[in-house]
Every structure is written in C-alpha cells, then in structure tokens.
Scaffold this active site. Structure first.
Site, PDB file in Angstrom:
ATOM      1  CB  CYS A 108      -0.889   0.039   1.243  1.00  0.00           C
ATOM      2  SG  CYS A 108      -1.988  -1.356   1.443  1.00  0.00           S
ATOM      3  CG  ASP A 143      18.208  35.895 -15.554  1.00  0.00           C
ATOM      4  OD1 ASP A 143      17.692  35.730 -16.675  1.00  0.00           O
ATOM      5  OD2 ASP A 143      17.620  36.430 -14.586  1.00  0.00           O
TER       6      ASP A 143
END
Length: 503
Positions: free
Chosen positions: A34, A458
């Site tokens: 599970c 950047d």
C-alpha cells in the site's frame, strides 16, 4: 534501497501525504502493498516490511492494494537519488512507448549492457525488464480504472505488443486478469464515475477525450507555476485559461508525439492532490505512457518539495520566498528542441519580446492543427526548420545565423537532447557561435528540467542578489549559489519570485 523503518512507521500511522510515493508498506499476512496514505486500518508493525518503490514490492511477490492504488502514487523520490546513468536509463525507458532491449538502451547511454545490468542491480535491486514490466502494469491498471479504453488498447498503450504477454505480466503482478479489474472498476465508478463522465464534452467529431490523472506530493504551488507559463505561452500553440480562482486555471497546448497529433488540457484538483489531464486526438490512446511522462516533467510533479525547501531555506533570501511559496516547482518544457530554440531567441531581450518572436516561428514554419475548440499550431520540428532562413521573424542577421547553426547542429547530432548531463550539454551548446552560458544553462533548466542548471548572468538573478544599489556580478552569483547544489535551478526561480514580492 530500504527506507528507514522508524520514519515509515510514523508516516503511515499519520497517513502523511508528504511521504506518498516515497515508500510502500507491504503486509506479510495479506500479501498486499500500500501507499502510506492508504485509508485501510494500519497493520501491526511486526507484519510489515517497507520498500522504496512499487516495482520492488511487486517483484518481491506482493500485489498492489486495490483501495489506495499504488498505480496512482506520485513518482518515486528514491529513484531520483540513484546514479546519474541509472536515472538517464529510467528516463529513456519511460520516453518510449515500447520496451527497448538492454543492448539498445546501453548503446544509447554509451556503456555496455553488462555494466548497465550491474548498475540496476546495485542501485535498484531489479533488472531493467522488471522495472519496465512493473511500471507498465501499474500504468495499465490506472487506465483500466480511470478510462473506458478497451483492454486491447490499454495493452498497446502500456507498451505491450502482445495481448497474451500483457495478460500474463498483469496477472503475475495483480493476481487477477485485466478483464476482472475492468469489471470491478465499473462497479466502483458508479455513481461518481457517471457524473464525472457526463462533464466531459465530446469533440466536434463526436469522440470524447481520454482523461487521466497525475498525482503529486504536496505542497504544490499551482498558481505560481501557471503564472510562469502564462507569461510565456506560445501564441497559437499554448494557452493558459483563467478559472474561478487561483487554483482553477487550466493549461492547454497542441502537441505531436510519436507520430500522433493532439491537444491536451490540464486542470488542478488540489483537494485530491492531482492534475486532471484531458487528451483530445484520434489515436492518442497509443501514446498515453510517454505523454504522461512528459507531463510529469513539464509540471515537475515528482519533485521532493520538502527536501528542496529544507536545503534552500538556509539562505535567508530564499527562505523568505519559501515561506510564501513552499511548493516551488521547476517549469519544464514539452520539447527540449522547441525550448532551446526559444532560449536562443530570448537572448538579451524581454520575455514578452522573445515570446512574440517564437510565435512568429510557429506561425511561419509550423503546421495548423484542428483542435477541439478551434485551429491551433504545431511548433515546427528541427527537420521542418532545416531550410528556414529566419530573416522574416524580426531578429538580427547574427541571431538568424545562430538559429540556423543550432538547427543544423541538432540535425547532425552535435546537440544531444537524449538525457545528457549538465556539463556536456552546456559544452555542446556553447561550442556553437552566438550561444553563451546563459542560453546553455537556461535551456538545460527549462528544456531539459536539469535541477542544478543556473543561468548566473541572468539580469533578474543579478538584481535579486544585489544590495539594492548595485547588481551582483555573475561570479558572485555563482559563489552564492554553490551552497544550493544540486537545486540551483529552484534557487533561480525563487530569486525571480523575490523580485515580484519586493516590487
């Protein structure tokens, strides 16, 4: 690859969603495994053992729980920690509809098949074939439960060329036939399934779209991710549709994948911790598996947000942004060639200008495509751009030449989009005239979803790292980001977000 039992014990008792997909609980007395969020009564600790992946649990002889459905769990965080070569192999396996031989896979990776088998045994404990069969069987189970596709089509979509082989593998893992699962799923879908199915409108030709679901581990900042895409949507190809609230917006785009054309529409279901994807297009059922993997990367659904946040919040600047947006995700790209070309267009101009010019490339060189709600464009492939001049899209002659050089390099195999490492990809890119570090790292960050890519030059990053009066230098940015490895790309996103928060 055994998870820590103490951590697993606490997480499964608390049904902690943050651990969904990180481990699986196998119950010795029932033979079932599970997810940690399973709603069933927790078994006694003496009766369980833990596995890092669903594939390991299935190969160990446990069958998937029909209640919590391990097939619907987010991608395994454990496999994100294996060797680079194994991760590349897994990504290549998932990108194809059909299985590749171990020899073919090894050749694409530039290693011997014997060494690849050794790496899988060492890092995963399974063979490549075991991983492939288990993942595809789990995927087929999700289609049996969530769609109305015929069983034969599901076998094909999962990559099995033989229905007999599909039935044999599926029965070995689930201990029931695909037909039996489909019969059970019809009962479980009523009446909710009827209501949901009624909401799906047919295409113009009368056929309904295929609907699949993609789970994730919270937190997941859908509004921020969607806003990032919205500012960069490619005219005619992509669209962000506003909803009734920040969580309700949708993403739409046309696509071409493995010879099939279609349109996809993605919505967020925060209460269920998943994205809902509707796929429009004849024949698209055959490509659902590679399409799903592309979407998982596009929306960064397998990211371990807790680990990333824990690592980056030691930096005060990033910590302030993480308090506002703890579920940061790395916006990916549908196609690495497409986005790298867009990154080249974006050199030294604004996001809006680069997006406009990219739209011209799509309209001049792409093909029109009839979508469910009107005509759309398909972004051109490298082959379609082989003879493109690029002189009519509003770029300089030098930039047009860079674009032509990049297209030629892609067609000649000089640029490798096939799961390269960051250093080699950036070296290939910067070897081309007119392409620098910013373009190479931004392409790696967005186009290839490389988490440690960092465009240090950047402008936004330099402003965010400055002192308010002066920008930081690229050298200073690299030095600051060294502590963020291997998550520098997420650090870059947070720096861009900090500019908006402080504006």
């Amino acid at each position: 690859m055994r998870p820590d039992p103490e951590t697993c014990h606490s997480a499964r008792l608390a049904r902690d969603k943050r651990f969904d997909g990180r481990f699986y609980t196998a119950v010795k007395t029932t033979g079932i495994f599970c997810r940690p969020i399973c709603p069933a009564r927790p078994p006694l600790e003496k009766n369980v053992e833990y596995f890092a992946t669903a594939a390991e649990a299935a190969v160990a002889g446990y069958r998937p729980c029909l209640r919590c459905r391990p097939d619907a769990a987010p991608g395994s965080a454990a496999w994100g920690l294996v060797s680079t070569t194994v991760q590349r192999a897994l990504n290549l396996m998932r990108a194809e509809r059909e299985a590749q031989s171990i020899e073919q896979l090894a050749e694409r990776l530039g290693i011997t098949s014997r060494y690849l088998r050794k790496l899988f045994a060492e890092h995963i404990g399974l063979s490549p074939l075991q991983v492939w069969q288990t993942e595809r069987a789990l995927f087929a189970f999700s289609l049996l439960r969530d769609t109305l596709l015929p069983v034969g089509d599901i076998a094909f979509a999962a990559g099995f060329s033989s229905l007999r082989r599909f039935n044999a593998v599926f029965k070995e893992i689930y201990q029931r036939t695909p037909t039996a699962v489909r019969r059970e799923s019809k009962t479980r879908r009523e009446p909710e399934g009827r209501r949901e199915s009624a909401k799906i409108k047919p295409e113009a030709g009368g056929a309904k779209p295929i609907q699949i679901y993609l789970s994730y581990r919270p937190p997941f900042d859908w509004p921020v991710l969607l806003a990032f895409f919205a500012a960069r949507t490619l005219p005619g190809v992509e669209q962000v549709i506003a909803g009734g609230g920040p969580e309700r917006g949708e993403y739409l785009r046309s696509f071409q994948l493995l010879g099939q054309r279609g349109v996809l529409r993605v919505a967020h279901e925060p209460e269920k911790g998943r994205l809902r994807v509707r796929v429009f297009g004849e024949g698209c059922g055959a490509i659902l598996y590679p399409l799903r993997e592309k979407l998982r990367r596009l929306f960064d659904l397998d990211a371990d947000s807790d680990e990333i946040r824990g690592h980056l919040q030691t930096d005060p600047l990033l910590s302030a942004v993480l308090k506002v947006s703890p579920g940061v995700r790395l916006p990916g790209a549908w196609d690495p060639f497409e986005y790298t070309l867009r990154a080249i267009l974006g050199q030294q101009i604004s996001v809006a200008a680069a997006t406009t010019i990219a739209g011209r490339v799509a309209s001049r060189y792409g093909e029109t495509f009839a979508g469910p709600e009107g005509e759309l464009l398909l972004f051109p492939t490298a082959e379609q751009l082989r003879n493109a001049d690029f002189s009519d899209i509003g770029v300089t002659r030098t930039r047009a030449q860079t674009l032509r050089t990049f297209v030629a390099a892609t067609l000649n195999g000089e640029i490798d989009f096939d799961e390269p490492d960051l250093e080699s990809f950036c070296a290939q890119m910067t070897a081309l005239p007119g392409i620098g570090d910013w373009t190479a790292h931004y392409s790696a960050m967005r186009g290839l979803s490389m988490p440690d890519a960092f465009p240090a030059s950047d402008l936004g990053i330099l402003i965010a790292l400055g002192d308010g009066e002066r920008k930081a230098t690229p050298k200073q940015a690299l030095a600051r980001a060294e502590a963020w490895r291997p998550w520098r790309a997420y650090g870059a996103l947070l720096l861009w977000q900090s500019l908006k928060l402080n504006s």
